[in-house]
Design a protein around this motif. Structure first.
Motif: not given
Length: 63
Positions: A24-30, A48-55, A57-63
């Motif tokens: 799990l991405d630590l920055e996403f959890l934070h 809304r903020e969580i959705q932005t963070a998830l996007k 995290a997924l983008s940086s993971a290449g998903a």
């Protein structure tokens, strides 16, 4: 949330992540913790903020 409570929560999340879910991405959890802390009475803003963070995290993971 008080600063000490927030610090304790982050430490607990980091410990569980390290022990059980190191993928799990630590920055996403934070970001999730921060969103909830900054919007205790506004679920819509927090989500809304969580959705932005998830996007991000997924983008940086290449998903």
């Amino acid at each position: 949330m008080q600063t000490t409570d927030l610090k304790d929560l982050r430490e607990a999340v980091e410990r569980v992540r390290n022990e059980q879910h190191p993928h799990l991405d630590l920055e996403f959890l934070h970001a999730v913790i921060r969103a909830e802390d900054e919007n205790p009475e506004d679920d819509t803003a927090a989500l809304r903020e969580i959705q932005t963070a998830l996007k991000m995290a997924l983008s940086s993971a290449g998903a």
